[in-house]
Scaffold this active site. Structure first.
Site, mmCIF file in Angstrom:
data_model
loop_
_atom_site.group_PDB
_atom_site.id
_atom_site.type_symbol
_atom_site.label_atom_id
_atom_site.label_comp_id
_atom_site.label_asym_id
_atom_site.label_seq_id
_atom_site.Cartn_x
_atom_site.Cartn_y
_atom_site.Cartn_z
ATOM 1 N N LYS A 42 0.813 -1.203 0.000
ATOM 2 C CA LYS A 42 0.000 0.000 0.000
ATOM 3 C C LYS A 42 0.853 1.262 0.000
ATOM 4 O O LYS A 42 0.378 2.341 -0.289
ATOM 5 C CB LYS A 42 -0.874 0.023 1.271
ATOM 6 C CG LYS A 42 -1.793 -1.137 1.423
ATOM 7 C CD LYS A 42 -2.497 -1.056 2.808
ATOM 8 C CE LYS A 42 -2.636 -2.454 3.333
ATOM 9 N NZ LYS A 42 -3.055 -2.477 4.743
ATOM 10 N N GLY A 43 2.130 1.104 0.367
ATOM 11 C CA GLY A 43 2.972 2.278 0.634
ATOM 12 C C GLY A 43 3.069 3.303 -0.478
ATOM 13 O O GLY A 43 3.290 4.478 -0.218
ATOM 14 N N GLU A 98 7.444 2.428 -6.163
ATOM 15 C CA GLU A 98 7.619 2.013 -4.767
ATOM 16 C C GLU A 98 7.762 3.228 -3.858
ATOM 17 O O GLU A 98 8.219 4.289 -4.282
ATOM 18 C CB GLU A 98 8.894 1.161 -4.634
ATOM 19 C CG GLU A 98 8.622 -0.314 -4.413
ATOM 20 C CD GLU A 98 8.040 -0.654 -3.033
ATOM 21 O OE1 GLU A 98 7.267 0.136 -2.468
ATOM 22 O OE2 GLU A 98 8.373 -1.733 -2.526
ATOM 23 N N ASP A 99 7.394 3.042 -2.623
ATOM 24 C CA ASP A 99 7.577 4.113 -1.637
ATOM 25 C C ASP A 99 9.038 4.200 -1.206
ATOM 26 O O ASP A 99 9.622 5.271 -1.157
ATOM 27 C CB ASP A 99 6.663 3.895 -0.420
ATOM 28 C CG ASP A 99 6.747 2.487 0.168
ATOM 29 O OD1 ASP A 99 7.467 1.629 -0.390
ATOM 30 O OD2 ASP A 99 6.090 2.234 1.198
ATOM 31 N N ASP A 102 14.647 -0.350 0.517
ATOM 32 C CA ASP A 102 15.386 -0.514 1.772
ATOM 33 C C ASP A 102 16.458 -1.587 1.548
ATOM 34 O O ASP A 102 17.512 -1.305 0.993
ATOM 35 C CB ASP A 102 14.379 -0.874 2.870
ATOM 36 C CG ASP A 102 15.004 -1.006 4.250
ATOM 37 O OD1 ASP A 102 16.127 -0.542 4.439
ATOM 38 O OD2 ASP A 102 14.345 -1.580 5.147
ATOM 39 N N LYS A 130 17.162 3.997 0.734
ATOM 40 C CA LYS A 130 18.035 3.864 1.924
ATOM 41 C C LYS A 130 19.212 2.993 1.518
ATOM 42 O O LYS A 130 19.259 1.816 1.846
ATOM 43 C CB LYS A 130 17.282 3.100 3.016
ATOM 44 C CG LYS A 130 16.625 3.912 4.081
ATOM 45 C CD LYS A 130 16.228 2.982 5.232
ATOM 46 C CE LYS A 130 14.833 3.230 5.704
ATOM 47 N NZ LYS A 130 14.363 2.233 6.682
ATOM 48 N N PHE A 153 13.846 4.588 10.626
ATOM 49 C CA PHE A 153 12.531 4.163 10.155
ATOM 50 C C PHE A 153 11.668 5.382 9.870
ATOM 51 O O PHE A 153 11.405 6.189 10.756
ATOM 52 C CB PHE A 153 11.858 3.234 11.174
ATOM 53 C CG PHE A 153 10.735 2.460 10.560
ATOM 54 C CD1 PHE A 153 11.000 1.325 9.808
ATOM 55 C CD2 PHE A 153 9.428 2.891 10.702
ATOM 56 C CE1 PHE A 153 9.966 0.620 9.194
ATOM 57 C CE2 PHE A 153 8.385 2.188 10.095
ATOM 58 C CZ PHE A 153 8.658 1.056 9.349
ATOM 59 N N VAL A 154 11.241 5.517 8.612
ATOM 60 C CA VAL A 154 10.501 6.714 8.211
ATOM 61 C C VAL A 154 9.020 6.419 7.999
ATOM 62 O O VAL A 154 8.651 5.316 7.625
ATOM 63 C CB VAL A 154 11.094 7.353 6.936
ATOM 64 C CG1 VAL A 154 12.497 7.861 7.182
ATOM 65 C CG2 VAL A 154 11.080 6.388 5.763
ATOM 66 N N ASP A 160 4.054 3.621 6.376
ATOM 67 C CA ASP A 160 3.401 3.364 7.649
ATOM 68 C C ASP A 160 4.327 2.746 8.682
ATOM 69 O O ASP A 160 5.386 2.213 8.367
ATOM 70 C CB ASP A 160 2.250 2.374 7.454
ATOM 71 C CG ASP A 160 2.760 0.936 7.231
ATOM 72 O OD1 ASP A 160 3.616 0.755 6.344
ATOM 73 O OD2 ASP A 160 2.321 0.023 7.960
ATOM 74 N N ARG A 166 0.309 6.844 7.587
ATOM 75 C CA ARG A 166 0.342 6.994 6.127
ATOM 76 C C ARG A 166 -0.184 8.357 5.688
ATOM 77 O O ARG A 166 0.192 8.879 4.647
ATOM 78 C CB ARG A 166 -0.512 5.908 5.455
ATOM 79 C CG ARG A 166 0.027 4.495 5.576
ATOM 80 C CD ARG A 166 -0.713 3.579 4.607
ATOM 81 N NE ARG A 166 -0.608 2.176 4.953
ATOM 82 C CZ ARG A 166 0.396 1.360 4.599
ATOM 83 N NH1 ARG A 166 1.401 1.840 3.896
ATOM 84 N NH2 ARG A 166 0.408 0.107 4.942
HETATM 85 P P1 IMP Z 1 12.855 -3.959 1.200
HETATM 86 O O1 IMP Z 1 12.361 -5.238 0.614
HETATM 87 O O2 IMP Z 1 13.681 -4.184 2.439
HETATM 88 O O3 IMP Z 1 13.555 -3.067 0.209
HETATM 89 O O4 IMP Z 1 11.601 -3.234 1.785
HETATM 90 C C1 IMP Z 1 10.734 -2.495 1.051
HETATM 91 C C2 IMP Z 1 9.438 -2.269 1.798
HETATM 92 O O5 IMP Z 1 9.628 -2.251 3.212
HETATM 93 C C3 IMP Z 1 8.862 -0.918 1.462
HETATM 94 O O6 IMP Z 1 8.006 -0.999 0.362
HETATM 95 C C4 IMP Z 1 8.134 -0.532 2.727
HETATM 96 O O7 IMP Z 1 6.816 -1.030 2.697
HETATM 97 C C5 IMP Z 1 8.894 -1.223 3.831
HETATM 98 N N1 IMP Z 1 9.846 -0.312 4.494
HETATM 99 C C6 IMP Z 1 11.188 -0.358 4.453
HETATM 100 N N2 IMP Z 1 11.741 0.628 5.169
HETATM 101 C C7 IMP Z 1 10.710 1.333 5.684
HETATM 102 C C8 IMP Z 1 10.635 2.509 6.503
HETATM 103 O O8 IMP Z 1 11.624 3.134 6.919
HETATM 104 N N3 IMP Z 1 9.377 2.938 6.803
HETATM 105 C C9 IMP Z 1 8.247 2.307 6.379
HETATM 106 N N4 IMP Z 1 8.274 1.220 5.598
HETATM 107 C C10 IMP Z 1 9.489 0.734 5.247
HETATM 108 MG MG MG Z 2 5.778 -0.912 0.444
#
Ligand code: IMP
Ligand code: MG
Length: 188
Positions: A42-43, A98-99, A102, A130, A153-154, A160, A166
């Site tokens: 949903k992000g 994507e939001d 990470d 990040k 953590f943002v 969210d 959100r």
């Molecule tokens: P990744 O697979 O670790 O790159 O994670 C991506 C997903 O993790 C994003 O689409 C977010 O939904 C969630 N996420 C990662 N870091 C944060 C954060 O700092 N705040 C909120 N959601 C996050």
């Molecule tokens: Mg997401």
């Protein structure tokens, strides 16, 4: 909600300006094409809504929903598809929205998953990146990035913590006191 933020990273005005630039850049790069924006729910829903209105070329939209986090602040490492695309993307120019990027696990998985459906091209636009937390074995050099952010953590503008925050119009770092109220160290 604002009192739960350690600090504001980007105001609504700063986000609006950057999203407009991204929309203009994508419109130039995809001129003459008809890309499909794939929002990762949903992000990305707020970012996607603003981004596509900053895009001036014909385009269409679809959504996927994936889960990798549960309700905590650390990834579980496993990506689960909860909702798949509603249309075929073979031969289409696809831009995943994507939001935040990470560890890169989610987008790396989706690049492979959607890449198998033989799109004409596949790129990513992520509002936040990040880079410090990227897994070493994941190379995502196909992304348009809104902002590079430090570790932390943002929340806000679609992002969210346990489904809340959100609707904050800005993006900020969540105080660790919110998810570790007893002052415990954040778990890796
Ligand atoms: P990744 O697979 O670790 O790159 O994670 C991506 C997903 O993790 C994003 O689409 C977010 O939904 C969630 N996420 C990662 N870091 C944060 C954060 O700092 N705040 C909120 N959601 C996050
Ligand atoms: Mg997401």
């Amino acid at each position: 909600m604002m009192k739960d933020l350690e600090c504001v990273l980007y105001t609504k005005e700063e986000i609006d300006a950057r999203v407009k630039e991204l929309g203009e850049q994508i419109s130039r790069d995809y001129a003459g094409k008809d890309p499909v924006f794939v929002g990762i729910l949903k992000g990305s829903f707020i970012f996607m809504a603003d981004l596509v209105r900053a895009v001036s070329i014909p385009c269409s939209m679809d959504f996927m929903s994936v889960s990798s986090y549960g309700s905590g602040t650390q990834t579980t490492g496993a990506v689960k598809i909860i909702k798949d695309l509603s249309r075929d993307i073979e031969g289409k120019d696809v831009i995943m929205v994507e939001d935040i990027l990470d560890t890169g696990i989610t987008l790396n998985y989706l690049m492979g998953y959607l890449g198998n459906r033989r799109p004409a091209s596949l790129r990513i636009v992520t509002l936040l990146n990040k880079e410090a937390r990227r897994h070493k074995d994941i190379h995502l050099d196909v992304a348009y990035t809104g902002f590079h952010i430090p570790d932390g953590f943002v929340v806000g503008y679609g992002l969210d913590y346990a489904e809340e925050y959100r609707n904050l119009p800005c993006i900020g770092i969540l105080s660790s006191s919110v998810y570790a109220p007893d002052g415990a160290e954040k778990k890796e």
